[in-house]
Write an enzyme that holds these catalytic residues in place. Structure first.
Site, PDB file in Angstrom:
ATOM      1  CB  CYS A  66      -6.868  40.949   6.833  1.00 22.22           C
ATOM      2  SG  CYS A  66      -5.694  41.024   5.494  1.00 22.22           S
ATOM      3  CG  HIS A 113     -10.760  40.638   2.340  1.00 21.28           C
ATOM      4  ND1 HIS A 113     -10.968  41.224   3.564  1.00 21.28           N
ATOM      5  CD2 HIS A 113      -9.480  40.186   2.351  1.00 21.28           C
ATOM      6  CE1 HIS A 113      -9.844  41.127   4.285  1.00 21.28           C
ATOM      7  NE2 HIS A 113      -8.936  40.488   3.566  1.00 21.28           N
ATOM      8  CD  GLU A 114      -7.992  37.514   0.017  1.00 20.85           C
ATOM      9  OE1 GLU A 114      -6.846  37.949  -0.199  1.00 20.85           O
ATOM     10  OE2 GLU A 114      -8.381  37.209   1.157  1.00 20.85           O
TER      11      GLU A 114
END
Length: 186
Positions: free
Chosen positions: A100, A142-143
């Site tokens: 990330c 994830h986002e």
């Protein structure tokens, strides 16, 4: 304009982001800045909380992976008011290494479903309601997690999280290196 990436420890990364209306000021410019920031940091996805805004906007650029994933040639898309409606628990799950931009220098295996149901608006405020699979589903999860105040380290085992606790503390203190502009908690 390249914006600084907010780093682990910044409170905005733990807030649930708000939906926006079509009259959100300078949205097209914001999305353009997010793409420029994403390009400068060599990422594949960027959520608005990662640039300090608690709004539901995400940009994803998978074109950079098109050599390995030809189906993503030219894939560069903004997602506004994005929500995961459901994760297909019937589909298989997959454990892959994730990193990330807000947690530089750390990557861990994260298990996620390979298929999800999402709703979002595109840059023209057209509504989309679709099932997504494969690597795009992983990146979206994830986002979109960022929009819920969740980070990938929240999805690893307690043992693994304990093993990287010292690194996370160092990141909060600003003890890390990366090649892009950042903003740490002071």
């Amino acid at each position: 304009m390249i914006l600084p990436i907010y780093i682990y420890g910044q409170p905005v990364l733990r807030k649930v982001a708000e939906d926006i209306t079509p009259d959100y000021p300078e949205l097209k410019q914001l999305i353009s800045n997010m793409y420029e920031t994403l390009d400068a940091s060599n990422g594949v996805g960027l959520a608005a909380p990662q640039i300090g805004l608690d709004i539901r906007v995400v940009v994803i650029d998978l074109d950079v992976l098109s050599e390995d994933f030809p189906e993503y040639k030219g894939f560069r898309k903004a997602f506004i008011n994005a929500h995961i409606i459901e994760r297909d628990e019937e589909s298989k799950t997959e454990s892959l290494e994730e990193g990330c931009l807000s947690i530089p220098g750390i990557s861990e295996k994260v298990t996620r479903p390979t298929r999800i149901h999402v709703k979002y608006l595109d840059e023209e405020y057209q509504e989309h309601d679709e099932w997504v699979e494969g690597y795009l589903a992983r990146v979206m999860q994830h986002e979109f997690d960022h929009l819920e105040g969740t980070m990938f380290v929240d999805r690893i085992s307690p043992l693994r999280k304990n093993m990287i606790a010292g690194k996370l503390k160092n990141i909060i203190k600003g003890k890390f290196r990366c090649a892009y502009r950042t903003k740490i908690r002071r």
